[in-house]
Design a protein around this motif. Structure first.
Motif, PDB file in Angstrom:
ATOM      1  N   LEU A 124     -65.477  55.901  -0.370  1.00  0.00           N
ATOM      2  CA  LEU A 124     -65.683  55.483   1.014  1.00  0.00           C
ATOM      3  C   LEU A 124     -66.503  54.204   1.079  1.00  0.00           C
ATOM      4  CD1 LEU A 124     -65.383  56.007   4.030  1.00  0.00           C
ATOM      5  CD2 LEU A 124     -67.397  57.477   3.922  1.00  0.00           C
ATOM      6  N   GLU A 125     -67.534  54.125   0.262  1.00  0.00           N
ATOM      7  CA  GLU A 125     -68.389  52.940   0.270  1.00  0.00           C
ATOM      8  C   GLU A 125     -67.651  51.719  -0.269  1.00  0.00           C
ATOM      9  OE1 GLU A 125     -71.969  54.033  -1.818  1.00  0.00           O
ATOM     10  OE2 GLU A 125     -72.224  55.818  -0.578  1.00  0.00           O
ATOM     11  N   ASN A 126     -66.825  51.907  -1.286  1.00  0.00           N
ATOM     12  CA  ASN A 126     -66.084  50.780  -1.862  1.00  0.00           C
ATOM     13  C   ASN A 126     -65.046  50.215  -0.895  1.00  0.00           C
ATOM     14  OD1 ASN A 126     -67.491  50.938  -4.245  1.00  0.00           O
ATOM     15  ND2 ASN A 126     -65.924  52.115  -5.328  1.00  0.00           N
ATOM     16  N   ASN A 127     -64.476  51.097  -0.054  1.00  0.00           N
ATOM     17  CA  ASN A 127     -63.426  50.671   0.869  1.00  0.00           C
ATOM     18  C   ASN A 127     -63.938  50.374   2.273  1.00  0.00           C
ATOM     19  OD1 ASN A 127     -61.398  51.009  -1.099  1.00  0.00           O
ATOM     20  ND2 ASN A 127     -61.324  53.208  -0.692  1.00  0.00           N
ATOM     21  N   LYS A 128     -65.246  50.312   2.404  1.00  0.00           N
ATOM     22  CA  LYS A 128     -65.849  50.187   3.727  1.00  0.00           C
ATOM     23  C   LYS A 128     -65.557  48.823   4.345  1.00  0.00           C
ATOM     24  CE  LYS A 128     -70.006  51.406   6.186  1.00  0.00           C
ATOM     25  NZ  LYS A 128     -69.166  52.225   7.041  1.00  0.00           N
ATOM     26  N   LYS A 129     -65.132  48.858   5.618  1.00  0.00           N
ATOM     27  CA  LYS A 129     -64.852  47.616   6.334  1.00  0.00           C
ATOM     28  C   LYS A 129     -65.796  47.410   7.511  1.00  0.00           C
ATOM     29  CE  LYS A 129     -59.920  47.677   5.173  1.00  0.00           C
ATOM     30  NZ  LYS A 129     -59.953  48.887   4.370  1.00  0.00           N
TER      31      LYS A 129
END
Length: 388
Positions: free
Chosen positions: A79-84
């Motif tokens: 989730l943190e890596n793909n956070k926009k």
């Protein structure tokens, strides 16, 4: 571990030192996001004291201290890596914020101080939602005639004593199920808690004339997470055993409390279009765009929205793009963006299997989904006998 150590450690999470999630089958995890196949123990095999201070949990502590990711924690990392945006945060970040005032001496090797719990005492639930199953619904278990293995009465009592003995030290409590407003253990727990504790409740909101609800109303910091996906007769089919009229009445009751309310909405085959109407309906009742979290249903596979024909998915893409372009912001816009990405991913389509499974469900429950989800069944007529 010093404050600097925590700030410079991308793998840091307070849960191996402070939290536990209990499922009614006895399984213990650090939190709900931990991989199900990698628990830290089970009270059917060991005491809760030995589990939270045991080798598996200490290994996770040491891994974090060494600034390495814990294998069971990829959900937060993904989730943190793909956070926009900053609308949606991982549980890791949530609990770091929740325990920002906690003494850093807590995070030493081999220490455990219970500060937060997510305890599912049983699978007791008065609804049998189409996408659920015996693990989370006693009504589902009864319908299928399934009896699941659970800890002994002695094991459950010892675990409950551990939780109750530590209740005054808890800073955050998450009640889920099953249906938490029906579980008598929650009433006993609530009577032991500090009224200032942060209390989150994940509920179908079907029944609030209970002592548990009355007790919840005495707490200052309450966040209701309400499960709903659509309205009226679709609601009553999907949330089998539920009443749309009762839901609306109960929703009005909690809306008038000084509590936070969010909606946990699943997106799948049966509400592929009506979920948008549900959002609009709830917004008209006065709920903010930051109240909506919509996630795509992955299991059971036969209800996956991506089984729809590409022509329908194209229309859904246009619908989602239209709503995103309205710039609703907050969690609602992030949910739309996540759904847009999800429906674009490939799948081996088999809509015929979806209809076959719905027929089995209808037969068992003496219902007729074709009279409720008429647009969906029009697809069956158009593609009769085909695997699409």
């Amino acid at each position: 571990m010093t404050p600097k150590d925590m700030l410079t450690n991308p793998a840091f999470c307070p849960m191996p030192w402070t939290g536990l999630m209990y499922n009614f089958d006895g399984k213990i995890k650090n939190c709900i996001r931990s991989v199900d196949t990698m628990p830290i123990g089970n009270i059917q095999h060991d005491s809760i004291e030995n589990i939270v201070l045991g080798d598996e949990n200490r290994l996770r502590q040491k891994t974090i201290i060494n600034k390495s990711p814990v294998d069971s924690c990829h959900t937060c990392k993904d989730l943190e890596n793909n956070k926009k945006s900053f609308s949606m945060i991982s549980d890791r970040i949530f609990y770091i914020r929740e325990f920002k005032d906690l003494d850093t001496a807590t995070y030493r090797d081999g220490n455990f101080e219970l500060k937060t719990i997510d305890v599912r005492w049983s699978n007791l639930c008065n609804q049998a939602c189409v996408y659920c199953g015996p693990q989370f619904s006693s009504r589902w278990a009864g319908e299928l005639g399934i009896k699941l293995p659970v800890p002994t009465e002695v094991q459950r009592r010892k675990f409950q004593e551990y939780i109750f003995d530590n209740a005054k030290n808890l800073k955050h409590v998450y009640l889920a199920g099953g249906e938490p407003l029906l579980m008598k253990e929650n009433l006993d727990l609530l009577e032991l808690l500090d009224p200032k504790v942060n209390l989150r409740i994940n509920t179908n909101l079907s029944k609030i004339d209970t002592k548990i609800f009355d007790r919840v109303c005495k707490f200052q910091n309450v966040h209701w997470t309400v499960s709903v996906e659509t309205i009226e007769e679709e609601y009553e089919y999907i949330r089998y055993g539920g009443s749309w009229a009762d839901f609306l009445k109960n929703l009005t009751t909690i809306q008038n409390l000084n509590h936070k309310v969010s909606f946990n909405m699943l997106y799948f085959l049966l509400n592929y279009n009506s979920v948008f109407g549900c959002v609009d309906y709830l917004k008209e009742l006065g709920f903010h765009n930051n109240s909506f979290i919509i996630g795509a249903l992955i299991n059971p596979d036969y209800l996956n929205v991506r089984h729809l024909p590409n022509s329908v998915l194209h229309l859904l893409t246009e619908q989602l793009m239209y709503r995103i372009n309205q710039k609703p912001g907050f969690l609602l816009e992030e949910s739309y963006r996540n759904l847009l990405f999800y429906i674009s991913q490939p799948i081996v389509k088999n809509l015929k299997k979806s209809f076959d499974q719905l027929l089995l469900l209808d037969t068992r429950r003496q219902l007729d989904s074709s009279k409720i989800f008429t647009e969906l069944y029009q697809l069956k007529e158009n593609y009769h006998g085909k695997t699409i």
